[in-house]
Design an enzyme around this catalytic site. Sequence first.
Site, PDB file in Angstrom:
ATOM      1  CG  ASN A 144      81.363  95.099  73.642  1.00 32.07           C
ATOM      2  OD1 ASN A 144      80.422  94.158  73.209  1.00 32.07           O
ATOM      3  ND2 ASN A 144      81.846  96.140  72.894  1.00 32.07           N
ATOM      4  CG  HIS A 146      79.069  93.416  70.167  1.00 34.43           C
ATOM      5  ND1 HIS A 146      80.140  94.078  69.930  1.00 34.43           N
ATOM      6  CD2 HIS A 146      78.956  92.409  69.952  1.00 34.43           C
ATOM      7  CE1 HIS A 146      80.842  93.226  69.350  1.00 34.43           C
ATOM      8  NE2 HIS A 146      80.131  91.964  69.214  1.00 34.43           N
TER       9      HIS A 146
HETATM   10  P1  PGA Z   1      82.665  85.686  69.012  1.00 32.98           P
HETATM   11  O1  PGA Z   1      82.093  86.969  68.575  1.00 32.98           O
HETATM   12  O2  PGA Z   1      81.799  84.610  68.695  1.00 32.98           O
HETATM   13  O3  PGA Z   1      83.978  85.837  68.102  1.00 32.98           O
HETATM   14  O4  PGA Z   1      82.984  85.684  70.411  1.00 32.98           O
HETATM   15  C1  PGA Z   1      80.627  87.271  69.074  1.00 32.98           C
HETATM   16  C2  PGA Z   1      80.229  88.650  68.631  1.00 32.98           C
HETATM   17  O5  PGA Z   1      80.956  89.614  68.721  1.00 32.98           O
HETATM   18  O6  PGA Z   1      79.016  88.868  68.585  1.00 32.98           O
END
Ligand code: PGA
Length: 250
Positions: A144, A146
Amino acid sequence: MGRAAQTSLDINVFDTPELVARALAGRIAAALRECPSLALGLATGRTPVMTYEELRRLYAASEVSFSRASTFNLDEFVGIGAAHPGSFRRYMHRHLFDGIDLRPGRIHFLDGTAADLEAECERYEREIEAAGGIDLQILGIGANGHIGFNEPGDELIARTHRATLHETTRRDNAELFDGDPAQVPREALSMGMGTILKASTLILVAKGKRKARCIERTVNGPLTTRLPASFLQIHRHVELYLDREAASSF
Ligand code: PGA
């Protein structure tokens, strides 16, 4: 990659996630060789796991030392103690800290079980300042958009703060909690966008198609609190380490 050329971000694209991990670990090891007392900002999530594995391998091969370095992690869940299997602190020990020569006293973490969470956030800000700021901050990106736990919304908070997690974020972190999103805490402590943007160098790492749209908007889109990662555009030194799939929307 035509449109990406318009950006000031330094974009590095590799064919596979393994090559991303190798290049990024090599980049971090080179920074440590140049400045052994580096203050390193670290991220959790699935994305950096292979990079940490590669750093452990480099350490075992005597190609890098963390003995004078210090680390600051981006975030931690509220209500989850350091020993909880779902804590980011445990994640860091599992994937990196237990396999390198980092001094325990130089590991900095937010404490999600502190009695006064606001005071805990201020303590962390002061600790970062006392270290002279973060030299190199590794960042993941949520699907998303973030960064840390700075979730998309009407506003962003500059300083380290208590953040409410989006449902999608809780689902994305379920793996750490027996695969059950209901067990993922609703809140976390997180460096703020201002805290993150104060680091001298930012390195954003992303892999997989699921991140492609967010990465394209991070690079080419307008600055918007609806996509916290877009604020990286105002930083002087940002490097992106992407696999081909994450870079596929340019
Ligand atoms: P992920 O998470 O590496 O598990 O995709 C990234 C994040 O939420 O910053």
